[in-house]
Scaffold this motif. Structure first.
Motif, mmCIF file in Angstrom:
data_model
loop_
_atom_site.group_PDB
_atom_site.id
_atom_site.type_symbol
_atom_site.label_atom_id
_atom_site.label_comp_id
_atom_site.label_asym_id
_atom_site.label_seq_id
_atom_site.Cartn_x
_atom_site.Cartn_y
_atom_site.Cartn_z
ATOM 1 N N PRO A 32 -14.471 84.199 25.782
ATOM 2 C CA PRO A 32 -13.216 83.926 25.065
ATOM 3 C C PRO A 32 -12.012 83.621 25.948
ATOM 4 O O PRO A 32 -11.198 82.778 25.606
ATOM 5 N N ALA A 33 -11.879 84.300 27.091
ATOM 6 C CA ALA A 33 -10.680 84.108 27.926
ATOM 7 C C ALA A 33 -11.004 83.446 29.254
ATOM 8 O O ALA A 33 -10.216 83.512 30.191
ATOM 9 N N GLU A 34 -12.185 82.816 29.351
ATOM 10 C CA GLU A 34 -12.583 82.227 30.621
ATOM 11 C C GLU A 34 -13.053 80.783 30.434
ATOM 12 O O GLU A 34 -13.794 80.474 29.506
ATOM 13 N N LEU A 35 -12.623 79.949 31.359
ATOM 14 C CA LEU A 35 -12.899 78.523 31.301
ATOM 15 C C LEU A 35 -13.629 78.114 32.575
ATOM 16 O O LEU A 35 -13.313 78.595 33.660
ATOM 17 N N ALA A 70 -22.979 78.866 20.963
ATOM 18 C CA ALA A 70 -23.597 77.814 20.157
ATOM 19 C C ALA A 70 -22.552 76.826 19.644
ATOM 20 O O ALA A 70 -22.797 75.621 19.556
ATOM 21 N N VAL A 71 -21.365 77.337 19.313
ATOM 22 C CA VAL A 71 -20.291 76.486 18.783
ATOM 23 C C VAL A 71 -19.098 76.536 19.739
ATOM 24 O O VAL A 71 -18.547 77.615 19.987
ATOM 25 N N PRO A 72 -18.689 75.406 20.323
ATOM 26 C CA PRO A 72 -17.545 75.413 21.252
ATOM 27 C C PRO A 72 -16.241 75.722 20.525
ATOM 28 O O PRO A 72 -16.085 75.401 19.348
ATOM 29 N N THR A 73 -15.295 76.324 21.226
ATOM 30 C CA THR A 73 -13.998 76.663 20.638
ATOM 31 C C THR A 73 -13.133 75.413 20.518
ATOM 32 O O THR A 73 -13.412 74.373 21.138
ATOM 33 N N ASN A 74 -12.063 75.507 19.753
ATOM 34 C CA ASN A 74 -11.113 74.393 19.633
ATOM 35 C C ASN A 74 -10.501 74.037 20.985
ATOM 36 O O ASN A 74 -10.277 72.861 21.291
ATOM 37 N N PHE A 75 -10.217 75.074 21.790
ATOM 38 C CA PHE A 75 -9.631 74.838 23.110
ATOM 39 C C PHE A 75 -10.607 74.053 23.992
ATOM 40 O O PHE A 75 -10.205 73.125 24.707
ATOM 41 N N THR A 76 -11.894 74.426 23.925
ATOM 42 C CA THR A 76 -12.910 73.703 24.696
ATOM 43 C C THR A 76 -12.960 72.242 24.285
ATOM 44 O O THR A 76 -12.986 71.332 25.131
ATOM 45 N N MET A 77 -12.964 71.996 22.978
ATOM 46 C CA MET A 77 -13.038 70.616 22.488
ATOM 47 C C MET A 77 -11.810 69.807 22.906
ATOM 48 O O MET A 77 -11.913 68.626 23.250
ATOM 49 N N THR A 78 -10.647 70.457 22.912
ATOM 50 C CA THR A 78 -9.418 69.766 23.344
ATOM 51 C C THR A 78 -9.507 69.375 24.814
ATOM 52 O O THR A 78 -9.189 68.234 25.194
ATOM 53 N N LEU A 79 -9.962 70.316 25.657
ATOM 54 C CA LEU A 79 -10.061 70.020 27.087
ATOM 55 C C LEU A 79 -11.118 68.957 27.362
ATOM 56 O O LEU A 79 -10.940 68.112 28.254
ATOM 57 N N ARG A 80 -12.204 68.997 26.626
ATOM 58 C CA ARG A 80 -13.226 67.960 26.813
ATOM 59 C C ARG A 80 -12.664 66.575 26.468
ATOM 60 O O ARG A 80 -12.940 65.587 27.145
ATOM 61 N N LYS A 81 -11.877 66.538 25.408
ATOM 62 C CA LYS A 81 -11.280 65.266 24.985
ATOM 63 C C LYS A 81 -10.344 64.706 26.047
ATOM 64 O O LYS A 81 -10.360 63.499 26.343
ATOM 65 N N TYR A 82 -9.517 65.565 26.633
ATOM 66 C CA TYR A 82 -8.471 65.096 27.546
ATOM 67 C C TYR A 82 -8.892 65.066 29.018
ATOM 68 O O TYR A 82 -8.358 64.270 29.795
ATOM 69 N N LEU A 83 -9.820 65.956 29.422
ATOM 70 C CA LEU A 83 -10.078 66.110 30.854
ATOM 71 C C LEU A 83 -11.403 65.554 31.341
ATOM 72 O O LEU A 83 -11.521 65.228 32.535
ATOM 73 N N GLU A 84 -12.418 65.449 30.515
ATOM 74 C CA GLU A 84 -13.705 64.979 31.010
ATOM 75 C C GLU A 84 -13.565 63.541 31.522
ATOM 76 O O GLU A 84 -13.078 62.661 30.814
ATOM 77 N N GLY A 85 -13.953 63.344 32.771
ATOM 78 C CA GLY A 85 -13.800 62.049 33.425
ATOM 79 C C GLY A 85 -12.516 61.921 34.222
ATOM 80 O O GLY A 85 -12.354 60.960 34.982
ATOM 81 N N ALA A 86 -11.601 62.890 34.086
ATOM 82 C CA ALA A 86 -10.316 62.831 34.806
ATOM 83 C C ALA A 86 -10.520 63.146 36.291
ATOM 84 O O ALA A 86 -11.472 63.829 36.688
ATOM 85 N N ILE A 87 -9.591 62.663 37.115
ATOM 86 C CA ILE A 87 -9.627 62.913 38.559
ATOM 87 C C ILE A 87 -8.626 64.026 38.892
ATOM 88 O O ILE A 87 -7.471 63.989 38.450
ATOM 89 N N LEU A 88 -9.085 65.015 39.656
ATOM 90 C CA LEU A 88 -8.192 66.100 40.080
ATOM 91 C C LEU A 88 -7.281 65.580 41.185
ATOM 92 O O LEU A 88 -7.720 65.367 42.324
ATOM 93 N N HIS A 89 -6.024 65.365 40.845
ATOM 94 C CA HIS A 89 -5.061 64.764 41.777
ATOM 95 C C HIS A 89 -4.542 65.778 42.796
ATOM 96 O O HIS A 89 -4.433 65.473 43.996
#
Length: 560
Positions: A32-35, A70-89
């Motif tokens: 719950p509190a770890e990413l 089994a079911v990703p959280t809303n926060f997980t889905m948001t980060l996947r939408k915005y960050l997957e494929g992004a470059i760590l600057h």
């Protein structure tokens, strides 16, 4: 050392060298509190852990395996939408505080380039992780939502403007200053000097402050001592100090015995080792929140039932007093008058001593006597039923106490099976399946250990594992062990003729995986598996057996 500002500085330096310019491959939120953000950098995948756990908040690269819900959280889905494929600057620390900004280069829905900032705040119960649009300063989402009712100064909600925590009025220790020199002239006591250094410098934890104070007081040239101390955080020698209070440091403290130090190549590897057991137990209890709540409620109800049953049995023990009153009223029936509320009659069971008997004025004399006989018969008849219910309730209490013991030793992966068991037993409602076919849950395997002569020993970590281990996996002539009369795991020695030393070591293991793990002398029963019996309708993990032998051992965990 705590995860203070200085430790954060060293960790940011390590992460910057390892991860910057890497691409985000995956985002997961196993707890719950770890990413966990998997970043592909320099031809390697690195699992970056950002934890907002109030007990163990941190940021590091981890190699500890995890499993996603089994079911990703809303926060997980948001980060996947915005960050997957992004470059760590870039990875930056705010001042010398426990705040880290990870800036990512990505593109929006229209294909235009944009920068997003993931802000990790490592501040005990106030720890949080926020995704912020760099251009607008607006929060996209946070792992913990904080409304105005919780914090009047800062709103941490989607759509709100991100505001940094209030800055402390302290010096950044990495900027030129002479405060340390002034303080050394005023304070010669190490503890007092450490306290004053903490008051003056940003991000200085207690252990770090004490080490700095000792180094300054032991030096003939303060600027050199101070600069050397500061530079240590850019070239760490991570250690875990195994003394009275196990702790970790970026580098060995002054005057520390080498035999108490355990060195690691990186800060992240050190933290994995330090938190391996502590964090796993905390994660298990975090995941088991609903399970623990259900168990506590059920135990509360059952213990209330036991109290009620004991009262009923106490009342039944006094049933003879109702029979005696009924017989006395029947003998002296002629003395009773309609409308009487009580009467005093000689008690021929006690030397004719006067006995006051209460009456129901609305009943006839014969009905009053019959009322006492009816109550006597009812109480006597209830004893068998109450005893039966008492046994069932005590068995259920033992069952839940056993699950509590399993949670104390469980890994996060074990919690799903404990929850499944409670669903099967009807204590937790399962989610409705849309498909008619139910997805079969695969149970994890029992934990494996080896005795000193190499014999394999299996340990069930929950009741579903225990049942499968004892009645499906184990051979009927292998040896089965369990602590005597207290909750514990089923243990099986995979040998039909184990040595006495192997039985002793397996018994120590059974004692360790039980409620008696903190005792010095624990009785453990052992016998061939073929003598086990599973009663019809018994709860998972419950067995009966005969012909056992008993060993008294001190709990000890073997090597896997």
């Amino acid at each position: 050392m705590s995860f203070d500002g200085f430790f954060t500085h060293a960790m940011v330096h390590e992460l910057d060298q390892t991860l910057t310019t890497g691409r985000v491959a995956r985002v997961s939120q196993p707890y719950p509190a770890e990413l966990i953000i998997t970043i592909r950098a320099y031809r390697h995948n690195h699992a970056l852990l950002l934890s907002a756990n109030p007990t163990y908040p941190r940021i590091q690269i981890t190699t500890i395996p995890y499993s996603n819900p089994a079911v990703p959280t809303n926060f997980t889905m948001t980060l996947r939408k915005y960050l997957e494929g992004a470059i760590l600057h870039s990875i930056e620390q705010v001042g010398n505080d426990r705040i880290i900004k990870l800036t990512f280069d990505t593109r929006d829905e229209l294909g235009d380039s944009q920068q997003l900032v993931l802000v990790s705040e490592i501040m005990a119960r106030h720890s949080n992780i926020s995704l912020v649009n760099h251009k607008t300063g607006k929060i996209i989402d946070t792992i913990k939502h904080v409304g105005s009712d919780q914090n009047r100064v800062r709103l941490l909600l989607p759509g709100a403007t991100f505001v940094m925590p209030p800055k402390q009025d302290k010096l950044d220790p990495y900027l030129p200053n002479q405060l340390y020199s002034d303080l050394v002239r005023q304070y010669q006591d190490p503890r007092e000097l450490a306290h004053q250094l903490q008051q003056g410098y940003e991000g200085l934890g207690t252990d770090t402050a004490r080490d700095l104070a000792n180094r300054l007081l032991a030096s003939d040239h303060l600027p050199t001592a101070y600069q050397q101390f500061i530079q240590h955080f850019n070239s760490p020698d991570p250690v875990i100090i195994n003394d009275k209070r196990k702790s970790f440091m970026v580098f060995p403290p002054l005057n520390t015995e080498e035999d108490t130090l355990q060195h690691y190549p990186t800060l992240s590897e050190m933290l994995d080792n330090y938190y391996a057991q502590k964090a796993q137990q905390d994660r298990s209890k975090e995941l088991a929140g609903q399970v623990i709540k259900v168990i506590k409620n059920e135990l509360k109800k059952d213990r209330r039932k036991v109290k009620k049953f004991n009262q009923q049995l106490a009342d039944a023990d006094a049933a003879d007093r109702y029979r005696i009153r009924g017989e006395i009223l029947t003998t002296y029936l002629g003395k009773l008058k309609p409308g009487m509320k009580e009467i005093t009659l000689p008690n021929f069971y006690d030397d004719n001593k006067p006995l006051k008997i209460k009456l129901a004025p609305e009943l006839s004399p014969s009905r009053n006597a019959q009322k006492y006989f009816t109550k006597y018969d009812k109480l006597k008849a209830s004893v068998a039923h109450v005893n039966e219910q008492m046994k069932l309730t005590n068995d259920e209490i033992a069952y839940f106490e056993n699950i509590q013991n399993q949670i104390d030793l469980a890994e996060p992966s074990d919690i799903q099976e404990i929850r499944l068991e409670l669903q099967q037993q009807g204590y937790i409602k399962g989610k409705k399946q849309k498909s008619k076919k139910r997805r079969k849950v695969r149970l994890s395997k029992p934990e494996q250990f080896h005795t000193s002569d190499g014999t394999l020993v299996l340990v069930g970590k929950n009741n579903l594992q225990n049942d499968r281990l004892s009645f499906k996996t184990a051979n009927k002539n292998e040896i089965w062990l369990h602590v005597k009369d207290i909750p514990g795991s089923h243990v099986v020695i995979r040998s039909t003729d184990p040595s006495e030393q192997t039985i002793l070591e397996a018994a120590q293991l059974a004692a360790y995986f039980s409620k008696g793990r903190d005792s010095d002398n624990v009785p453990v029963d052992y016998l061939p598996v073929k003598r086990l019996h599973k009663p019809n309708g018994a709860k998972p993990g419950f067995v009966t057996f005969t012909g056992q032998k008993t060993l008294y051992v001190t709990p000890h965990k073997l090597a896997n």
